[in-house]
Write a protein that holds these residues in place. Sequence first.
Motif, PDB file in Angstrom:
ATOM      1  N   LEU A 211       0.827  -1.197   0.000  1.00 51.74           N
ATOM      2  CA  LEU A 211       0.000   0.000   0.000  1.00 51.74           C
ATOM      3  C   LEU A 211       0.867   1.255   0.000  1.00 51.74           C
ATOM      4  CD1 LEU A 211      -2.767  -0.884   2.642  1.00 51.74           C
ATOM      5  CD2 LEU A 211      -2.861  -1.196   0.172  1.00 51.74           C
ATOM      6  N   THR A 212       0.306   2.344  -0.568  1.00 56.13           N
ATOM      7  CA  THR A 212       1.020   3.627  -0.554  1.00 56.13           C
ATOM      8  C   THR A 212       0.728   4.342   0.761  1.00 56.13           C
ATOM      9  OG1 THR A 212      -0.881   4.745  -1.479  1.00 56.13           O
ATOM     10  CG2 THR A 212       0.751   3.909  -3.042  1.00 56.13           C
ATOM     11  N   ARG A 213       1.346   5.529   0.932  1.00 57.62           N
ATOM     12  CA  ARG A 213       1.002   6.368   2.084  1.00 57.62           C
ATOM     13  C   ARG A 213      -0.449   6.801   1.976  1.00 57.62           C
ATOM     14  NH1 ARG A 213       5.488   7.431   4.864  1.00 57.62           N
ATOM     15  NH2 ARG A 213       7.406   7.201   3.676  1.00 57.62           N
ATOM     16  N   ARG A 214      -0.991   7.302   3.088  1.00 60.51           N
ATOM     17  CA  ARG A 214      -2.399   7.713   3.130  1.00 60.51           C
ATOM     18  C   ARG A 214      -2.713   8.791   2.101  1.00 60.51           C
ATOM     19  NH1 ARG A 214      -5.299   8.795   8.801  1.00 60.51           N
ATOM     20  NH2 ARG A 214      -5.282   6.550   8.825  1.00 60.51           N
ATOM     21  N   PRO A 215      -3.808   8.726   1.373  1.00 57.44           N
ATOM     22  CA  PRO A 215      -4.773   7.635   1.368  1.00 57.44           C
ATOM     23  C   PRO A 215      -4.196   6.390   0.687  1.00 57.44           C
ATOM     24  CG  PRO A 215      -5.354   9.231  -0.322  1.00 57.44           C
ATOM     25  CD  PRO A 215      -4.181   9.794   0.409  1.00 57.44           C
ATOM     26  N   ALA A 216      -4.438   5.242   1.322  1.00 55.41           N
ATOM     27  CA  ALA A 216      -3.827   4.010   0.845  1.00 55.41           C
ATOM     28  C   ALA A 216      -4.416   3.574  -0.491  1.00 55.41           C
ATOM     29  CB  ALA A 216      -4.034   2.925   1.887  1.00 55.41           C
ATOM     30  N   THR A 217      -3.516   3.363  -1.440  1.00 54.26           N
ATOM     31  CA  THR A 217      -3.923   2.729  -2.701  1.00 54.26           C
ATOM     32  C   THR A 217      -3.001   1.532  -2.888  1.00 54.26           C
ATOM     33  OG1 THR A 217      -2.364   4.139  -3.876  1.00 54.26           O
ATOM     34  CG2 THR A 217      -4.643   4.893  -3.831  1.00 54.26           C
ATOM     35  N   VAL A 218      -3.389   0.616  -3.768  1.00 53.12           N
ATOM     36  CA  VAL A 218      -2.516  -0.548  -3.980  1.00 53.12           C
ATOM     37  C   VAL A 218      -1.373  -0.119  -4.896  1.00 53.12           C
ATOM     38  CG1 VAL A 218      -2.353  -2.901  -4.858  1.00 53.12           C
ATOM     39  CG2 VAL A 218      -4.411  -2.161  -3.670  1.00 53.12           C
ATOM     40  N   LYS A 219      -0.161  -0.128  -4.336  1.00 52.74           N
ATOM     41  CA  LYS A 219       1.009   0.271  -5.121  1.00 52.74           C
ATOM     42  C   LYS A 219       1.440  -0.882  -6.016  1.00 52.74           C
ATOM     43  CE  LYS A 219       5.624   2.102  -4.246  1.00 52.74           C
ATOM     44  NZ  LYS A 219       6.593   2.322  -3.175  1.00 52.74           N
ATOM     45  N   GLU A 220       1.405  -2.062  -5.437  1.00 48.39           N
ATOM     46  CA  GLU A 220       1.825  -3.239  -6.190  1.00 48.39           C
ATOM     47  C   GLU A 220       1.292  -4.501  -5.514  1.00 48.39           C
ATOM     48  OE1 GLU A 220       6.008  -3.158  -6.933  1.00 48.39           O
ATOM     49  OE2 GLU A 220       5.945  -5.064  -8.028  1.00 48.39           O
ATOM     50  N   LEU A 221       0.961  -5.471  -6.315  1.00 44.17           N
ATOM     51  CA  LEU A 221       0.555  -6.767  -5.760  1.00 44.17           C
ATOM     52  C   LEU A 221       1.560  -7.796  -6.237  1.00 44.17           C
ATOM     53  CD1 LEU A 221      -3.081  -7.875  -5.444  1.00 44.17           C
ATOM     54  CD2 LEU A 221      -1.295  -9.541  -5.775  1.00 44.17           C
ATOM     55  N   VAL A 222       2.305  -8.353  -5.331  1.00 39.32           N
ATOM     56  CA  VAL A 222       3.400  -9.248  -5.705  1.00 39.32           C
ATOM     57  C   VAL A 222       3.031 -10.686  -5.369  1.00 39.32           C
ATOM     58  CG1 VAL A 222       5.879  -9.637  -5.503  1.00 39.32           C
ATOM     59  CG2 VAL A 222       4.947  -7.380  -5.036  1.00 39.32           C
ATOM     60  N   GLU A 223       3.200 -11.559  -6.353  1.00 36.93           N
ATOM     61  CA  GLU A 223       2.944 -12.990  -6.116  1.00 36.93           C
ATOM     62  C   GLU A 223       4.263 -13.653  -5.730  1.00 36.93           C
ATOM     63  OE1 GLU A 223       0.010 -14.898  -7.109  1.00 36.93           O
ATOM     64  OE2 GLU A 223      -1.201 -13.255  -7.935  1.00 36.93           O
ATOM     65  N   LEU A 224       4.249 -14.382  -4.652  1.00 33.95           N
ATOM     66  CA  LEU A 224       5.466 -15.061  -4.183  1.00 33.95           C
ATOM     67  C   LEU A 224       5.164 -16.528  -3.885  1.00 33.95           C
ATOM     68  CD1 LEU A 224       6.508 -12.417  -1.522  1.00 33.95           C
ATOM     69  CD2 LEU A 224       7.779 -12.873  -3.596  1.00 33.95           C
ATOM     70  N   PRO A 225       4.833 -17.297  -4.919  1.00 32.36           N
ATOM     71  CA  PRO A 225       4.433 -18.687  -4.638  1.00 32.36           C
ATOM     72  C   PRO A 225       5.554 -19.476  -3.959  1.00 32.36           C
ATOM     73  CG  PRO A 225       4.756 -18.334  -6.989  1.00 32.36           C
ATOM     74  CD  PRO A 225       4.889 -16.999  -6.345  1.00 32.36           C
ATOM     75  N   PHE A 226       5.138 -20.369  -3.047  1.00 35.06           N
ATOM     76  CA  PHE A 226       6.126 -21.204  -2.348  1.00 35.06           C
ATOM     77  C   PHE A 226       6.620 -22.292  -3.291  1.00 35.06           C
ATOM     78  CE2 PHE A 226       4.632 -19.219   1.399  1.00 35.06           C
ATOM     79  CZ  PHE A 226       5.551 -19.496   2.404  1.00 35.06           C
ATOM     80  N   ASN A 227       7.951 -22.474  -3.355  1.00 34.72           N
ATOM     81  CA  ASN A 227       8.475 -23.603  -4.128  1.00 34.72           C
ATOM     82  C   ASN A 227       8.279 -24.876  -3.321  1.00 34.72           C
ATOM     83  OD1 ASN A 227       9.359 -21.909  -6.131  1.00 34.72           O
ATOM     84  ND2 ASN A 227      11.333 -21.556  -5.111  1.00 34.72           N
ATOM     85  N   GLU A 228       8.463 -25.995  -3.978  1.00 35.82           N
ATOM     86  CA  GLU A 228       8.180 -27.276  -3.336  1.00 35.82           C
ATOM     87  C   GLU A 228       8.957 -27.484  -2.038  1.00 35.82           C
ATOM     88  OE1 GLU A 228       8.508 -31.223  -5.343  1.00 35.82           O
ATOM     89  OE2 GLU A 228       7.014 -30.257  -6.647  1.00 35.82           O
TER      90      GLU A 228
END
Lengths: 250, 274
Positions: A211-228
């Motif tokens: 999230l960014t500083r207030r007002p909060a917006t989505v700055k980035e959505l990062v996918e970090l899938p777990f490896n086996e």
Amino acid sequence: MDIIKLDNVCLNYFTKTGETEALKNISFKVNEGDFVSVVGPSGCGKTTLLSAISGLLTPQHGKIFYNQNGEVSENIPKNFFGYMLQSDELFPWLTVYKNIVLPLEIQKIKTKANLDYIDNLLKKYGLENFKNKKPTELSGGMRQRVALIRTLALRPKVLLLDEPFSALDYVTRISVANDVANIIKEEHKTAILVTHDIEEAVSLSNKVVILTRRPATVKELVELPFNENETITSRRENFKLSEWQTKIFD
Amino acid sequence: MKKNNKVKRQRKKPITYKDYLKGQKNSKIFVFSMQILILIVFIGLWELLTQTGVLDPFIFSSPSRICITIVDLAKNGNLFTHIFVTLGETVLGFIISTLIGTIVAIFLYESDYLRRILEPYVVVLNSLPKIALGPMIIIWFGAGTTAIVVMCVLICVVMTTISMLNAFLEVDKGKVLLMQTMQASKLQILFKLILPATFPQFITVLKVNVGLSWVGSIMGEYLVSMAGLGYLIIYGGQVFKLDLVMASTTILCFLAAIMYFAVALLEKHVNNKK
């Protein structure tokens, strides 16, 4: 399958001095089984976002959809959420067991099946011998585990974790965070964790909402899938934290 | 350079657990002995000064004269009537004011509007000297037991409401939020969180009310009664029977102490049960 979907959520606070924008056009999805961390600068609106998701606050604009067994609705299904707060909030006048049973008493579903489920959790997570103790007799880590079992007692689909480890010292925090995350995975729960600890966010979750500083917006959505072969501990060692810090706070 | 090597702090001798327990016991015995000693010295000195004529027993009475007065009152059967009259009024006033005060505090806690609307009235009622309402109470409730109990209730109830309301408002907001996340009703939050969490403050209120309800009943008896310890005190003062005044005051001290210990016992009992 997405279990929660936020669509352009905006939420403002009203005070005597004026209107404050807390959340602005927040949109993201949470899939079943996800461990999502919400990170951002201090005071940006992370807890507000959690309150909006849980229904404690109502957004002025935008919608939040909840999927209960394929049925999508804007209304929150009963016992959809379990909430873990910054402090364990155990009642000091009740024993560990009575603290855990409290949500069942409130919902009037103190059935044998539910009590057996609690007994199993206590046994599984090494708290069986402490069930008749008062919370003051437990360590910080144990108290958090009790708080988690209390949250699981209602068998919620989604766990909302509002900086539940922030009150613990550094060493305990790592072990309890790993512990709690493993329990959540074992119980096949979906979780949304609000934290200011980047190491915690990237090591525990498969998705990070920045999230960014207030007002909060989505700055980035990062996918970090777990490896086996990846574990939470190995992740803690591998991630380059400085890169993440720059990403989040720049 | 100064040579101060000679000045060394003497280390205390190490103690065993047995010594520690003995020390604890001795300190308890010492405190109790001192409490008794103060009482004995006070009574002894008072008796001595009145016997030797330093103090006028007619004005200051004396322990022996107080004992004789109490025995006389007991012999002619009036003592217990007076005790029961005052005790009844006090206990009734104590129970009613605690109940009403706590219930009002619950309503004020539950309704933010009600709290804000009634705040100035509660403040004014609290600062008003209740004795000023005496004449009105006598006219409205008659010159009898009811008026005395009402006086007693008026003195305790506002304090109970204010103290309990503050205690309710100070309950950890995090715990209230937790209950809300469990979808607890207002009534469940009250009975499962607010009341148990504020039990220590409730006991403190009870202890304060013990004292205040005695003030209320004695004040009420000063105004209207024909029986009771307050009546004996006011009557003794009017006819210059200081022995009667002192004897009644002594009995009051004992009764107030018994009531206080009863509350302390209740506290212990509930804490043990927890």
